[in-house]
Design a protein around this motif. Structure first.
Motif, PDB file in Angstrom:
ATOM      1  N   PRO A   1       0.818  -1.233   0.000  1.00 24.72           N
ATOM      2  CA  PRO A   1       0.000   0.000   0.000  1.00 24.72           C
ATOM      3  C   PRO A   1       0.840   1.266   0.000  1.00 24.72           C
ATOM      4  O   PRO A   1       0.806   2.058   0.949  1.00 24.72           O
ATOM      5  N   PHE A   2       1.587   1.484  -1.073  1.00 34.73           N
ATOM      6  CA  PHE A   2       2.473   2.647  -1.118  1.00 34.73           C
ATOM      7  C   PHE A   2       1.701   3.962  -1.177  1.00 34.73           C
ATOM      8  O   PHE A   2       2.207   4.995  -0.746  1.00 34.73           O
ATOM      9  N   ALA A   3       0.495   3.948  -1.712  1.00 37.27           N
ATOM     10  CA  ALA A   3      -0.308   5.171  -1.716  1.00 37.27           C
ATOM     11  C   ALA A   3      -0.599   5.617  -0.282  1.00 37.27           C
ATOM     12  O   ALA A   3      -0.504   6.814   0.046  1.00 37.27           O
ATOM     13  N   GLN A   4      -0.922   4.664   0.587  1.00 37.15           N
ATOM     14  CA  GLN A   4      -1.166   4.971   1.999  1.00 37.15           C
ATOM     15  C   GLN A   4       0.126   5.435   2.678  1.00 37.15           C
ATOM     16  O   GLN A   4       0.111   6.375   3.477  1.00 37.15           O
ATOM     17  N   TYR A   5       1.229   4.780   2.332  1.00 40.59           N
ATOM     18  CA  TYR A   5       2.512   5.183   2.908  1.00 40.59           C
ATOM     19  C   TYR A   5       2.870   6.611   2.508  1.00 40.59           C
ATOM     20  O   TYR A   5       3.376   7.395   3.330  1.00 40.59           O
ATOM     21  N   TYR A   6       2.625   6.958   1.255  1.00 37.75           N
ATOM     22  CA  TYR A   6       2.888   8.326   0.786  1.00 37.75           C
ATOM     23  C   TYR A   6       2.037   9.328   1.558  1.00 37.75           C
ATOM     24  O   TYR A   6       2.526  10.376   1.999  1.00 37.75           O
ATOM     25  N   LEU A   7       0.759   9.027   1.705  1.00 36.96           N
ATOM     26  CA  LEU A   7      -0.141   9.932   2.427  1.00 36.96           C
ATOM     27  C   LEU A   7       0.315  10.120   3.863  1.00 36.96           C
ATOM     28  O   LEU A   7       0.358  11.249   4.373  1.00 36.96           O
ATOM     29  N   ASN A   8       0.659   9.019   4.523  1.00 33.40           N
ATOM     30  CA  ASN A   8       1.132   9.104   5.909  1.00 33.40           C
ATOM     31  C   ASN A   8       2.380   9.966   6.021  1.00 33.40           C
ATOM     32  O   ASN A   8       2.495  10.807   6.918  1.00 33.40           O
ATOM     33  N   THR A   9       3.313   9.763   5.103  1.00 34.98           N
ATOM     34  CA  THR A   9       4.575  10.505   5.150  1.00 34.98           C
ATOM     35  C   THR A   9       4.356  11.995   4.919  1.00 34.98           C
ATOM     36  O   THR A   9       4.939  12.837   5.619  1.00 34.98           O
ATOM     37  N   VAL A  10       3.526  12.341   3.956  1.00 41.89           N
ATOM     38  CA  VAL A  10       3.253  13.748   3.671  1.00 41.89           C
ATOM     39  C   VAL A  10       2.597  14.421   4.876  1.00 41.89           C
ATOM     40  O   VAL A  10       2.958  15.544   5.257  1.00 41.89           O
ATOM     41  N   ILE A  11       1.633  13.738   5.493  1.00 43.31           N
ATOM     42  CA  ILE A  11       0.966  14.293   6.678  1.00 43.31           C
ATOM     43  C   ILE A  11       1.973  14.536   7.794  1.00 43.31           C
ATOM     44  O   ILE A  11       1.997  15.606   8.427  1.00 43.31           O
ATOM     45  N   ILE A  12       2.831  13.558   8.047  1.00 46.99           N
ATOM     46  CA  ILE A  12       3.815  13.672   9.123  1.00 46.99           C
ATOM     47  C   ILE A  12       4.800  14.805   8.845  1.00 46.99           C
ATOM     48  O   ILE A  12       5.062  15.657   9.704  1.00 46.99           O
ATOM     49  N   VAL A  13       5.331  14.853   7.628  1.00 46.10           N
ATOM     50  CA  VAL A  13       6.336  15.855   7.288  1.00 46.10           C
ATOM     51  C   VAL A  13       5.752  17.262   7.359  1.00 46.10           C
ATOM     52  O   VAL A  13       6.361  18.180   7.939  1.00 46.10           O
ATOM     53  N   VAL A  14       4.572  17.451   6.794  1.00 43.83           N
ATOM     54  CA  VAL A  14       3.958  18.782   6.760  1.00 43.83           C
ATOM     55  C   VAL A  14       3.577  19.245   8.167  1.00 43.83           C
ATOM     56  O   VAL A  14       3.841  20.407   8.548  1.00 43.83           O
ATOM     57  N   CYS A  15       2.988  18.369   8.948  1.00 46.96           N
ATOM     58  CA  CYS A  15       2.556  18.752  10.297  1.00 46.96           C
ATOM     59  C   CYS A  15       3.745  19.045  11.206  1.00 46.96           C
ATOM     60  O   CYS A  15       3.720  20.019  11.976  1.00 46.96           O
ATOM     61  N   VAL A  16       4.781  18.227  11.131  1.00 48.15           N
ATOM     62  CA  VAL A  16       5.961  18.459  11.964  1.00 48.15           C
ATOM     63  C   VAL A  16       6.600  19.802  11.628  1.00 48.15           C
ATOM     64  O   VAL A  16       6.900  20.602  12.525  1.00 48.15           O
ATOM     65  N   PHE A  17       6.778  20.075  10.339  1.00 49.52           N
ATOM     66  CA  PHE A  17       7.393  21.345   9.967  1.00 49.52           C
ATOM     67  C   PHE A  17       6.509  22.529  10.333  1.00 49.52           C
ATOM     68  O   PHE A  17       7.003  23.573  10.772  1.00 49.52           O
ATOM     69  N   GLY A  18       5.205  22.386  10.173  1.00 45.77           N
ATOM     70  CA  GLY A  18       4.292  23.471  10.530  1.00 45.77           C
ATOM     71  C   GLY A  18       4.387  23.836  11.996  1.00 45.77           C
ATOM     72  O   GLY A  18       4.465  25.018  12.357  1.00 45.77           O
ATOM     73  N   VAL A  19       4.384  22.824  12.870  1.00 48.26           N
ATOM     74  CA  VAL A  19       4.484  23.087  14.311  1.00 48.26           C
ATOM     75  C   VAL A  19       5.877  23.588  14.662  1.00 48.26           C
ATOM     76  O   VAL A  19       6.032  24.510  15.479  1.00 48.26           O
ATOM     77  N   GLN A  20       6.912  22.995  14.060  1.00 47.49           N
ATOM     78  CA  GLN A  20       8.276  23.451  14.321  1.00 47.49           C
ATOM     79  C   GLN A  20       8.455  24.913  13.954  1.00 47.49           C
ATOM     80  O   GLN A  20       9.143  25.662  14.667  1.00 47.49           O
ATOM     81  N   MET A  21       7.865  25.323  12.854  1.00 51.48           N
ATOM     82  CA  MET A  21       8.010  26.704  12.417  1.00 51.48           C
ATOM     83  C   MET A  21       7.433  27.659  13.460  1.00 51.48           C
ATOM     84  O   MET A  21       8.023  28.719  13.745  1.00 51.48           O
ATOM     85  N   ILE A  22       6.296  27.304  14.042  1.00 55.17           N
ATOM     86  CA  ILE A  22       5.670  28.168  15.048  1.00 55.17           C
ATOM     87  C   ILE A  22       6.482  28.183  16.339  1.00 55.17           C
ATOM     88  O   ILE A  22       6.810  29.247  16.884  1.00 55.17           O
TER      89      ILE A  22
END
Length: 270
Positions: free
Chosen positions: A60-81
């Motif tokens: 299920p690489f589509a699910q893996y891609y979605l999970n990774t994008v969510i994690i990367v974007v959310c972590v950077f968003g919170v880190q930036m703040i």
């Protein structure tokens, strides 16, 4: 003499770059070659996309891609703040023990993240956050490197801008987001590149805290796929899966290579 040394250094860089490219090129070629000739030493112009189709349907690489994008974007968003507010406090706000607290933040840069795996795992277990995306992200919501980088950038901004903004009726919060944030754009680009690449490639922590497909990132999914009984040592499928994982970072670097280098130069990283 100096020119000769410069030429030697340049050729050494080229040699090391080629050595670094060898496994990447081998993997790329293997991913597109038919299985029956994948390990053949002879060169062939025969290529196929069947390996990628097999990989995409086998896991299920589509699910893996979605999970990774969510994690990367959310972590950077919170880190930036969090990094922005902490860096502004260390750069412009006077409070008791500021230098000592900042040194404690700098010490965190020297502590490997793997050392904290056991205490972080214990905390997540107590909070019932194991096998969740939030559990993967939570230990990285604050970044000592980001705080240091932004603090150094904020200290280069003339204090007169603060006084002018205050006279215009800006609060400290407004000064931070309307003055400092736009002026520190190169530093945010540099920090964003480091954060995204690190969390896209992060493997050990997600491997320990996740057990379900719904929460596994690409790196963990790739490891499980490569070790599965069905795939075994079939290098074409493993290479195709690896290329799927690293392709976004490679494409992003090739497209934004100049911005990548300039952002670090402007941020003071030599």
């Amino acid at each position: 003499m100096h020119l000769a040394k410069l030429k030697i250094s340049r050729w050494l860089l080229y040699i090391f770059a080629l050595l670094w490219l060898v496994p990447l090129l081998w993997m790329t070629v293997t991913a597109f070659r038919p299985k029956q000739i994948a390990l053949s030493p002879s060169f062939s112009l025969e290529f196929t996309l069947h390996n990628f189709a097999t990989v995409w349907s086998a896991a299920p690489f589509a699910q893996y891609y979605l999970n990774t994008v969510i994690i990367v974007v959310c972590v950077f968003g919170v880190q930036m703040i969090t990094a922005t507010m902490a860096a502004f406090a260390f750069a412009r706000v006077s409070f008791f023990g500021k230098n000592v607290v900042f040194l404690l933040f700098l010490v965190q840069i020297m502590v490997p993240a793997d050392v904290l795996i056991f205490p972080n795992y214990t905390v997540l277990k107590e909070l019932s956050l194991l096998d969740t995306k939030l559990g993967i992200m939570l230990p990285y919501f604050a970044s000592a490197f980001g705080i240091f980088l932004l603090r150094q950038m904020f200290k280069t901004i003339p204090p007169e801008l603060d006084e002018a903004a205050t006279m215009e009726g800006y609060s400290r919060w407004q000064i931070l987001w309307k003055v400092y944030f736009p002026l520190a754009r190169p530093s945010y680009i540099a920090f964003g590149l480091v954060s995204v690449s690190y969390h896209w490639n992060n493997f050990l922590w997600p491997l320990i805290v996740t057990n379900s497909v719904e929460n596994r990132p690409l790196t963990v999914g790739l490891a499980i796929f490569a070790q599965s009984y069905e795939i075994g040592a079939q290098w074409t499928e493993v290479s195709a899966a690896t290329l799927l994982v690293i392709a976004p970072l490679l494409v992003g670097f090739l497209l934004f290579q100049r911005q990548f280098m300039n952002s670090f130069i402007h941020s003071g990283i030599k």
